[in-house]
Design a protein around this motif. Structure first.
Motif, PDB file in Angstrom:
ATOM      1  N   ARG A   1       8.891 -22.213 -18.569  1.00  0.00           N
ATOM      2  CA  ARG A   1       9.372 -22.908 -17.373  1.00  0.00           C
ATOM      3  C   ARG A   1      10.900 -22.983 -17.366  1.00  0.00           C
ATOM      4  NH1 ARG A   1       7.246 -28.736 -14.994  1.00  0.00           N
ATOM      5  NH2 ARG A   1       8.951 -29.072 -13.526  1.00  0.00           N
TER       6      ARG A   1
ATOM      7  N   LEU B   1       6.497 -25.012 -21.608  1.00  0.00           N
ATOM      8  CA  LEU B   1       7.809 -25.628 -21.396  1.00  0.00           C
ATOM      9  C   LEU B   1       8.907 -24.582 -21.522  1.00  0.00           C
ATOM     10  CD1 LEU B   1       9.764 -27.956 -21.066  1.00  0.00           C
ATOM     11  CD2 LEU B   1       9.335 -28.604 -23.445  1.00  0.00           C
TER      12      LEU B   1
ATOM     13  N   TYR C   1       3.049 -33.585 -19.352  1.00  0.00           N
ATOM     14  CA  TYR C   1       3.800 -33.039 -18.226  1.00  0.00           C
ATOM     15  C   TYR C   1       3.951 -31.523 -18.296  1.00  0.00           C
ATOM     16  CZ  TYR C   1       5.184 -37.797 -16.922  1.00  0.00           C
ATOM     17  OH  TYR C   1       5.196 -39.104 -16.519  1.00  0.00           O
ATOM     18  N   MET C   2       4.092 -30.977 -19.482  1.00  0.00           N
ATOM     19  CA  MET C   2       4.423 -29.559 -19.617  1.00  0.00           C
ATOM     20  C   MET C   2       3.286 -28.693 -20.141  1.00  0.00           C
ATOM     21  SD  MET C   2       7.403 -29.504 -18.419  1.00  0.00           S
ATOM     22  CE  MET C   2       8.571 -30.776 -17.928  1.00  0.00           C
TER      23      MET C   2
ATOM     24  N   VAL D   1       5.325 -35.399 -23.268  1.00  0.00           N
ATOM     25  CA  VAL D   1       5.839 -34.039 -23.108  1.00  0.00           C
ATOM     26  C   VAL D   1       4.689 -33.071 -22.881  1.00  0.00           C
ATOM     27  CG1 VAL D   1       7.099 -32.153 -24.209  1.00  0.00           C
ATOM     28  CG2 VAL D   1       7.887 -34.507 -24.504  1.00  0.00           C
TER      29      VAL D   1
ATOM     30  N   GLU E   1      10.180 -35.502 -16.121  1.00  0.00           N
ATOM     31  CA  GLU E   1      10.253 -34.044 -16.223  1.00  0.00           C
ATOM     32  C   GLU E   1      11.705 -33.584 -16.338  1.00  0.00           C
ATOM     33  OE1 GLU E   1       8.103 -32.042 -13.177  1.00  0.00           O
ATOM     34  OE2 GLU E   1       6.139 -32.586 -13.999  1.00  0.00           O
TER      35      GLU E   1
ATOM     36  N   LYS F   1       4.204 -26.166 -25.710  1.00  0.00           N
ATOM     37  CA  LYS F   1       5.553 -25.715 -26.052  1.00  0.00           C
ATOM     38  C   LYS F   1       5.869 -24.410 -25.331  1.00  0.00           C
ATOM     39  CE  LYS F   1       8.066 -23.942 -30.097  1.00  0.00           C
ATOM     40  NZ  LYS F   1       8.033 -23.789 -31.578  1.00  0.00           N
TER      41      LYS F   1
ATOM     42  N   ILE G   1      12.788 -34.264 -19.890  1.00  0.00           N
ATOM     43  CA  ILE G   1      12.150 -33.327 -20.821  1.00  0.00           C
ATOM     44  C   ILE G   1      12.813 -31.957 -20.731  1.00  0.00           C
ATOM     45  CG2 ILE G   1      10.022 -32.061 -21.338  1.00  0.00           C
ATOM     46  CD1 ILE G   1       8.513 -34.622 -20.350  1.00  0.00           C
ATOM     47  N   LEU G   2      13.026 -31.471 -19.524  1.00  0.00           N
ATOM     48  CA  LEU G   2      13.626 -30.150 -19.344  1.00  0.00           C
ATOM     49  C   LEU G   2      15.054 -30.113 -19.881  1.00  0.00           C
ATOM     50  CD1 LEU G   2      12.299 -29.304 -15.769  1.00  0.00           C
ATOM     51  CD2 LEU G   2      11.675 -28.144 -17.883  1.00  0.00           C
TER      52      LEU G   2
END
Length: 227
Positions: A76, A73, A66-67, A63, A28, A70, A31-32
């Protein structure tokens, strides 16, 4: 008859869970971090989950796992940036010294903008686009947060601890002044002729903003008083 797991089996299961949790947390973070750069560079429409996955070094399916999406994400990331900024004034009270609070706020915001420039630019791009993903947050949670801080600032002014400046405009001023050096970095570097701002440059800018803003509020920076 109910089977009872042995202590060894229980330990192994716990270790697998801990390892899985650590892997998820690491993925995570990757990815972030990747998404913040991609969204800041290309905007929401120009960014793709595939590009974010490639930048994170993970499959696209990870991706999304976990998120979620789009949009999820992107929202977030925006919420994470605002949480970082808001935490700087979350715990203030009428018993605090406004000079100490304002100086710490300016220093912390400058440090955050320097440490997370992509996040700052991402937020700026969202606002410039009309805040399509943040309207509810801006008119709800964030408005309440600003008003609560403003109430404390007004009480300080009533007690003679600072000049009666409009606190909402003061918060806007600190936000914009400290984020300028991340959001408009190309302008700053072009005009100053620098390849990048050094730590010494940032310290000088921070001291300047602190001196000017606190003087405008009728208070003396604690660091100046000690000097």
């Amino acid at each position: 008859m109910t089977e009872v797991a042995s202590p060894a089996a229980t330990r192994r299961a716990r270790e697998r869970g801990e390892a899985g949790g650590a892997t998820r947390a690491r993925n995570e973070r990757e990815i972030l971090s990747a998404a913040e750069k991609i969204f800041a560079a290309h905007g929401y429409r120009g960014a793709s989950v595939q590009a974010i996955a490639e930048a994170a070094g993970l499959p696209k399916s990870n991706v999304l796992y976990y998120m979620g999406s789009k949009r999820g994400l992107y929202v977030r990331l925006l919420e994470r940036m605002m949480a970082r900024w808001n935490a700087l004034l979350d715990d203030i009270s009428v018993d605090d010294d406004p000079a100490e609070v304002l100086e710490a706020f300016i220093h912390s915001k400058m440090a955050l903008s320097r440490r997370h420039p992509e996040g700052s630019r991402l937020f700026a791009a969202e606002i410039l686009a009309g805040a399509p993903f943040l309207q509810e947050y801006l008119s709800g949670e964030l408005r309440d947060w600003v008003e609560e801080r403003a109430r404390i600032f007004r009480q300080w002014a009533e007690r003679g601890l600072m000049d009666p400046v409009e606190p909402v405009w003061l918060i806007f001023l600190i936000w914009s002044a400290t984020q300028h050096y991340a959001d408009f970095e190309a302008q700053v570097l072009g005009i100053t002729g620098k390849g990048e701002l050094s730590d010494a440059d940032v310290e000088q800018i921070t001291a300047f903003l602190t001196r000017v803003i606190l003087k405008g509020c009728g208070v003396t920076p604690p660091s100046a008083a000690l000097g």
